[in-house]
Design a protein around this motif. Structure first.
Motif, mmCIF file in Angstrom:
data_model
loop_
_atom_site.group_PDB
_atom_site.id
_atom_site.type_symbol
_atom_site.label_atom_id
_atom_site.label_comp_id
_atom_site.label_asym_id
_atom_site.label_seq_id
_atom_site.Cartn_x
_atom_site.Cartn_y
_atom_site.Cartn_z
ATOM 1 N N THR A 77 33.828 24.793 -45.552
ATOM 2 C CA THR A 77 35.055 25.591 -45.520
ATOM 3 C C THR A 77 34.944 26.730 -46.526
ATOM 4 O O THR A 77 34.527 26.514 -47.660
ATOM 5 C CB THR A 77 36.281 24.710 -45.865
ATOM 6 N N ILE A 78 35.319 27.929 -46.085
ATOM 7 C CA ILE A 78 35.367 29.089 -46.973
ATOM 8 C C ILE A 78 36.831 29.448 -47.172
ATOM 9 O O ILE A 78 37.584 29.571 -46.205
ATOM 10 C CB ILE A 78 34.633 30.304 -46.377
ATOM 11 N N SER A 79 37.228 29.629 -48.435
ATOM 12 C CA SER A 79 38.589 30.063 -48.749
ATOM 13 C C SER A 79 38.582 31.556 -49.033
ATOM 14 O O SER A 79 37.726 32.057 -49.756
ATOM 15 C CB SER A 79 39.126 29.319 -49.970
ATOM 16 N N PHE A 80 39.542 32.249 -48.430
ATOM 17 C CA PHE A 80 39.706 33.686 -48.608
ATOM 18 C C PHE A 80 41.011 33.940 -49.335
ATOM 19 O O PHE A 80 42.026 33.320 -49.034
ATOM 20 C CB PHE A 80 39.755 34.406 -47.255
ATOM 21 N N GLU A 81 40.969 34.894 -50.252
ATOM 22 C CA GLU A 81 42.162 35.318 -50.961
ATOM 23 C C GLU A 81 42.769 36.500 -50.218
ATOM 24 O O GLU A 81 42.061 37.409 -49.788
ATOM 25 C CB GLU A 81 41.779 35.744 -52.376
ATOM 26 N N LEU A 82 44.087 36.490 -50.080
ATOM 27 C CA LEU A 82 44.804 37.614 -49.497
ATOM 28 C C LEU A 82 44.904 38.687 -50.574
ATOM 29 O O LEU A 82 45.600 38.521 -51.568
ATOM 30 C CB LEU A 82 46.194 37.171 -49.038
ATOM 31 N N VAL A 83 44.146 39.761 -50.427
ATOM 32 C CA VAL A 83 44.088 40.819 -51.432
ATOM 33 C C VAL A 83 45.254 41.777 -51.274
ATOM 34 O O VAL A 83 45.907 42.149 -52.246
ATOM 35 C CB VAL A 83 42.743 41.588 -51.338
ATOM 36 N N GLU A 84 45.518 42.175 -50.021
ATOM 37 C CA GLU A 84 46.564 43.173 -49.799
ATOM 38 C C GLU A 84 47.080 43.058 -48.373
ATOM 39 O O GLU A 84 46.332 42.775 -47.451
ATOM 40 C CB GLU A 84 45.965 44.565 -50.023
ATOM 41 N N MET A 85 48.375 43.299 -48.221
ATOM 42 C CA MET A 85 48.984 43.369 -46.896
ATOM 43 C C MET A 85 49.932 44.546 -46.881
ATOM 44 O O MET A 85 50.781 44.675 -47.751
ATOM 45 C CB MET A 85 49.731 42.099 -46.559
ATOM 46 N N LYS A 86 49.755 45.417 -45.872
ATOM 47 C CA LYS A 86 50.610 46.599 -45.731
ATOM 48 C C LYS A 86 51.203 46.627 -44.335
ATOM 49 O O LYS A 86 50.576 46.137 -43.403
ATOM 50 C CB LYS A 86 49.775 47.874 -45.940
ATOM 51 N N LYS A 96 51.416 33.459 -38.843
ATOM 52 C CA LYS A 96 51.291 33.692 -37.399
ATOM 53 C C LYS A 96 49.877 34.135 -37.026
ATOM 54 O O LYS A 96 49.333 33.723 -36.007
ATOM 55 C CB LYS A 96 52.313 34.766 -36.995
ATOM 56 N N ILE A 97 49.266 34.947 -37.867
ATOM 57 C CA ILE A 97 47.924 35.468 -37.588
ATOM 58 C C ILE A 97 46.853 34.421 -37.876
ATOM 59 O O ILE A 97 45.925 34.234 -37.089
ATOM 60 C CB ILE A 97 47.669 36.738 -38.429
ATOM 61 N N PHE A 98 46.973 33.729 -39.001
ATOM 62 C CA PHE A 98 45.904 32.849 -39.452
ATOM 63 C C PHE A 98 46.110 31.377 -39.142
ATOM 64 O O PHE A 98 45.268 30.560 -39.488
ATOM 65 C CB PHE A 98 45.683 33.020 -40.956
ATOM 66 N N ASN A 99 47.192 31.003 -38.501
ATOM 67 C CA ASN A 99 47.362 29.599 -38.132
ATOM 68 C C ASN A 99 46.633 29.357 -36.811
ATOM 69 O O ASN A 99 47.228 29.399 -35.746
ATOM 70 C CB ASN A 99 48.849 29.238 -38.026
ATOM 71 N N ARG A 100 45.336 29.125 -36.888
ATOM 72 C CA ARG A 100 44.471 28.943 -35.721
ATOM 73 C C ARG A 100 43.598 27.705 -35.904
ATOM 74 O O ARG A 100 42.384 27.792 -36.001
ATOM 75 C CB ARG A 100 43.561 30.164 -35.523
ATOM 76 N N PRO A 101 44.231 26.514 -35.997
ATOM 77 C CA PRO A 101 43.411 25.312 -36.149
ATOM 78 C C PRO A 101 42.476 25.167 -34.948
ATOM 79 O O PRO A 101 42.875 25.534 -33.857
ATOM 80 C CB PRO A 101 44.412 24.173 -36.183
ATOM 81 N N PRO A 102 41.292 24.687 -35.080
ATOM 82 C CA PRO A 102 40.662 24.189 -36.309
ATOM 83 C C PRO A 102 39.934 25.287 -37.089
ATOM 84 O O PRO A 102 39.320 25.011 -38.106
ATOM 85 C CB PRO A 102 39.662 23.166 -35.785
ATOM 86 N N PHE A 103 40.010 26.541 -36.624
ATOM 87 C CA PHE A 103 39.243 27.624 -37.247
ATOM 88 C C PHE A 103 39.827 28.078 -38.580
ATOM 89 O O PHE A 103 39.110 28.244 -39.553
ATOM 90 C CB PHE A 103 39.142 28.825 -36.299
ATOM 91 N N PHE A 104 41.145 28.332 -38.611
ATOM 92 C CA PHE A 104 41.796 28.870 -39.799
ATOM 93 C C PHE A 104 43.047 28.082 -40.149
ATOM 94 O O PHE A 104 43.730 27.575 -39.267
ATOM 95 C CB PHE A 104 42.253 30.325 -39.571
ATOM 96 N N GLU A 105 43.356 28.033 -41.451
ATOM 97 C CA GLU A 105 44.626 27.528 -41.966
ATOM 98 C C GLU A 105 45.132 28.548 -42.971
ATOM 99 O O GLU A 105 44.341 29.149 -43.695
ATOM 100 C CB GLU A 105 44.442 26.226 -42.735
ATOM 101 N N MET A 113 38.807 28.983 -43.770
ATOM 102 C CA MET A 113 38.068 29.043 -42.510
ATOM 103 C C MET A 113 37.116 27.854 -42.461
ATOM 104 O O MET A 113 36.224 27.736 -43.298
ATOM 105 C CB MET A 113 37.280 30.349 -42.386
ATOM 106 N N ASN A 114 37.322 26.986 -41.498
ATOM 107 C CA ASN A 114 36.460 25.834 -41.287
ATOM 108 C C ASN A 114 35.302 26.277 -40.397
ATOM 109 O O ASN A 114 35.458 26.408 -39.188
ATOM 110 C CB ASN A 114 37.248 24.703 -40.627
ATOM 111 N N GLY A 127 24.418 19.238 -43.781
ATOM 112 C CA GLY A 127 24.378 20.366 -44.703
ATOM 113 C C GLY A 127 25.741 20.971 -44.955
ATOM 114 O O GLY A 127 26.689 20.764 -44.210
ATOM 115 N N THR A 128 25.810 21.720 -46.043
ATOM 116 C CA THR A 128 27.029 22.413 -46.431
ATOM 117 C C THR A 128 26.700 23.887 -46.628
ATOM 118 O O THR A 128 25.531 24.279 -46.619
ATOM 119 C CB THR A 128 27.604 21.828 -47.736
#
Length: 145
Positions: A77-86, A96-105, A113-114, A127-128
């Motif tokens: 799993t990779i965690s992404f930080e929300l840097v900016e939203m405009k 709404k955009i990122f709620n895409r299980p099993p790909f994104f939470e 991102m799984n 492996g990891t």
């Protein structure tokens, strides 16, 4: 010339390439009202488009631009930080955009991102994530053996 193809093995890991178009397909999946574009640069992943917002009895298409960057890896799993939203920063739009299980939470301004949800990674049973790198047009991962 060695391109960073899906299963070329260098060193002690298997490289995987997640392209901007792969991310677009997953984010736009099961969503009729949003058409989101993705750009991957060496510093950030930028998503832009419009999403439908309902307020009372009205519906409106709201444009947005979201910038995220990878900050942490845990297993597959990779965690992404929300840097900016405009132009407006609203959690319900991000959800709404990122709620895409099993790909994104999406939770607490972090997007997880799984990568094991991707067929190309599932083919590698062990492996990891050993390392990751943003390059022009793609997120390169290396899965340890």
């Amino acid at each position: 010339m060695n391109t960073f193809d899906h299963f070329n093995v260098f060193g002690n890991g298997i490289p995987i390439k997640v392209t901007a178009s792969m991310l677009e397909r997953i984010i736009n999946m099961k969503s009729n009202e949003q058409k989101i574009k993705v750009e991957i640069t060496p510093k950030h992943i930028v998503l832009w488009g419009t999403t439908e917002v309902k307020k009372m009895m009205f519906k409106k298409n709201v444009p947005f631009r979201i910038t995220i960057k990878p900050v942490h890896v845990d297993n597959r799993t990779i965690s992404f930080e929300l840097v900016e939203m405009k132009p407006i920063d609203r959690n319900f739009i991000n959800h709404k955009i990122f709620n895409r299980p099993p790909f994104f939470e999406f939770e607490n301004r972090m997007i997880k991102m799984n990568v094991n949800a991707w067929n190309i990674v599932r083919k590698i049973p062990v492996g990891t994530i050993k390392s990751y790198e943003l390059v022009e047009g793609a997120l390169k991962l290396k899965i340890s053996l």
